[in-house]
Every structure is written in structure tokens, then in C-alpha cells.
Design an enzyme around this catalytic site. Structure first.
Site, PDB file in Angstrom:
ATOM      1  CG  HIS A  42      -2.123  -0.957   0.947  1.00 36.95           C
ATOM      2  ND1 HIS A  42      -2.700  -1.715   1.937  1.00 36.95           N
ATOM      3  CD2 HIS A  42      -2.792  -1.264  -0.190  1.00 36.95           C
ATOM      4  CE1 HIS A  42      -3.672  -2.438   1.411  1.00 36.95           C
ATOM      5  NE2 HIS A  42      -3.741  -2.186   0.123  1.00 36.95           N
ATOM      6  CB  CYS A 103       3.095 -10.559   4.409  1.00 33.95           C
ATOM      7  SG  CYS A 103       3.959 -10.542   5.991  1.00 33.95           S
ATOM      8  CD  GLU A 133      -3.714  -8.967   7.190  1.00 29.70           C
ATOM      9  OE1 GLU A 133      -3.112  -7.887   6.993  1.00 29.70           O
ATOM     10  OE2 GLU A 133      -3.595  -9.622   8.235  1.00 29.70           O
ATOM     11  CG  ASN A 227       1.877  -0.247   8.222  1.00 30.08           C
ATOM     12  OD1 ASN A 227       2.709   0.579   8.569  1.00 30.08           O
ATOM     13  ND2 ASN A 227       1.838  -0.737   6.990  1.00 30.08           N
ATOM     14  CB  SER A 271       4.470  -0.216   2.362  1.00 31.28           C
ATOM     15  OG  SER A 271       3.394   0.595   2.781  1.00 31.28           O
TER      16      SER A 271
END
Ligand code: SF4
Length: 287
Positions: A42, A103, A133, A227, A271
Site C-alpha cells: 500500500h 507476507c 487482508e 499500518n 511500506s
């Protein structure tokens, strides 16, 4: 201005793995088109860099139609956040060549869930509806109940006295504690696995530990990154003394008025490329 980098910085292991996988797919298939099915990670800067190497991104909304048009043998890459199992089956039927950049932490969680379902347990998954996810996990089975972080859960759906509880890897660790408490109040026998990944947790803890001498906190990353958004959330709730900014890059920061601020802390998502953070660091030092 005084400036400090809040550690950790740089890509997490899952993002490093995904980017390496994409370039490997490109290298091993010089004569094929290479497509990522959705955002590999992302962060738009990363996606733009991939495009420069002819690693194309198919937007999430276009995936189902677009894959039907791809010639057999075209290379497709599954993103770091996991994918719907129905999509994987379709891709196999179409004869496309798969590289899976999911991941390892996300894969491990999916495996735990499958084991619990096989053992006959209900699973409560704490996540954000619409996040890739979470949607990938929900595609595993109808027996997984979503505890949506915004909408909570309908406890009447849970008949198992000891359901397995697990979560999206990038949630806010403080909010997750409250959700676990809520679940245990309703279902005392619930078995809880806290699966916030180390990369997300360490960054969140580091934000909490920023001391009150900072009057400016800058979170660098993409709006679409779960995140990174959690870092912003925690910074806002734990540092009322400071101005908190969420910016994608230096260009975005330049549009903000930061005159008069004396001490800045910079944090970034898992990221966010380091060179984007370095640009911001150097700009602030010059202020
Ligand atoms: S943030 Fe966590 S779950 Fe997401 S890719 Fe990185 S290590 Fe994996």
C-alpha cells in the site's frame, strides 16, 4: 528545526519479500507481461517504481474482468496482503503463471485459521471490512465471523464456547486490547491470539514513546496503508501537545504550514520507501 527519526524506519520484511518477488517475476519472464493483481503493497511510490520496470498493476475493481483477457502464460503476482481463494482458483484455470508475494505473517495466520476450522471451531476475525487482508481471510470459510473494528460483532452468531480469535496484522494495538476485553466479557472461553505483526507493533510503541518535547509529529506513508493510518491514529490520541501531520511525501509536506515549530519527530509506515523519509528529514533540518 530539530528533527528526529522515530525507529524503526524502512520496509518491513513482508514488503521487502513482496518487492523482491515482483522483480524476480520480471527477471524470470523477460518475454511475458507481468501484472500485480491489486496494489503489491500500500504505497503509490512503490507502485510507480514497479511500473517503470514494466511490472503493471491491475486495480482491485478491474481484476475479475481483466484476468479473463490475459493470454495463457501471462505472469500474475498476488499482493502482500493475501487474496481471495476463488481468485487463485480462477487464475489457475486460466493458465496464468502465479507468483505469490503474500507476507509470510499473513500466510501463517490463514493457516492457523484453517487448522481451527478443521478442528470444528468457530473463528472470530478482528479486522477492517473492505481491507484486502480481511477480505482474503473471510473468503476461506463462511464459518469465520468478522468483528469489524468499526461495527463490532453480532455475538448471537457465535455458538462455540471456545472460539478462536485472531486479527488483521496491522490493527491499532491499543484498540485491539479493548476488543479482546469485550470478547472475553461476552465469551469467557474464547482463545485469543494477538497477531499484530512485529513491524506494526514496534512502530506503534515507538510513537507512544515520543516524549512531550516534540511539537510536530509527521507520519509518512500512503492513505491506503492500514499500518500507517494506525500510526497517525495513535499519534493523535497520545500526543495532544503536538501538531500531527500525515503526508505521502515531501511535495505534500511542502503544502503544510509548519512555521514556528521547533522539534519534529518523523515516523513512517512499513511500506514507505526510506528515500521519501530522507527527503522529508533533510527538508525539516533546513527549516
Ligand atoms: S506490515 Fe506486517 S503484515 Fe504487513 S507486510 Fe509488513 S510484516 Fe507483513
Amino acid at each position: 528545526m530539530k528533527v528526529e527519526l522515530v525507529k524503526p524506519q524502512g520496509y518491513c520484511g513482508g514488503v521487502v519479500n513482496a518487492i523482491k518477488m515482483a522483480y524476480l517475476a520480471r527477471k524470470e519472464n523477460p518475454d511475458q507481461e507481468v501484472y500485480v493483481l491489486g496494489a503489491l503493497v500500500h504505497n503509490q511510490t512503490v507502485i510507480d517504481e514497479l511500473e517503470k520496470s514494466n511490472i503493471h498493476t491491475i486495480l482491485e475493481k478491474d481484476i475479475n474482468n481483466k484476468i479473463e483477457e490475459l493470454p495463457k502464460g501471462t505472469v500474475v503476482i498476488f499482493t502482500a496482503h493475501g487474496h481471495d481463494e476463488k481468485l487463485e482458483n480462477r487464475v489457475k484455470v486460466l493458465g496464468l503463471k502465479i507468483y505469490d508475494a503474500t507476507c509470510p505473517h499473513v500466510v501463517a495466520n490463514a493457516n492457523k485459521i484453517k487448522e481451527e476450522l478443521k478442528a470444528g471451531h468457530q473463528v472470530i476475525y478482528i479486522g477492517q471490512s473492505g481491507h484486502k487482508e480481511t477480505e482474503a481471510v473471510l473468503s476461506i470459510s463462511k464459518d469465520i465471523s468478522l468483528y469489524d473494528i468499526k461495527l463490532l460483532i453480532n455475538y448471537y452468531l457465535i455458538t462455540d464456547e471456545s472460539p478462536f480469535v485472531i486479527n488483521q496484522t496491522t490493527l491499532n494495538f491499543l484498540s485491539l486490547k479493548d476488543i479482546h476485553k469485550d470478547i472475553l466479557e461476552h465469551i469467557p472461553g474464547a482463545r485469543i491470539a494477538d497477531e499484530i505483526c512485529v513491524a506494526s507493533r514496534k512502530r506503534q510503541e515507538a510513537i507512544l514513546n515520543i516524549d512531550n518535547s516534540f511539537d510536530l509529529i509527521i507520519i509518512v506513508g500512503d492513505e491506503s496503508s492500514s499500518n500507517t493510518r494506525k500510526l497517525f491514529e495513535i499519534a493523535v490520541s497520545s500526543h495532544p501537545q503536538a501538531k500531527i501531520l500525515f503526508v505521502h511525501d515531501l511535495e505534500a509536506l511542502r503544502k503544510e504550514n509548519i512555521d514556528g515549530y521547533k522539534k519534529a519527530a518523523i515516523s513512517s509506515g512499513a511500506s514507505t520507501p526510506s528515500y521519501v523519509v530522507d527527503d522529508i528529514y533533510n527538508y525539516l533540518l533546513s527549516k
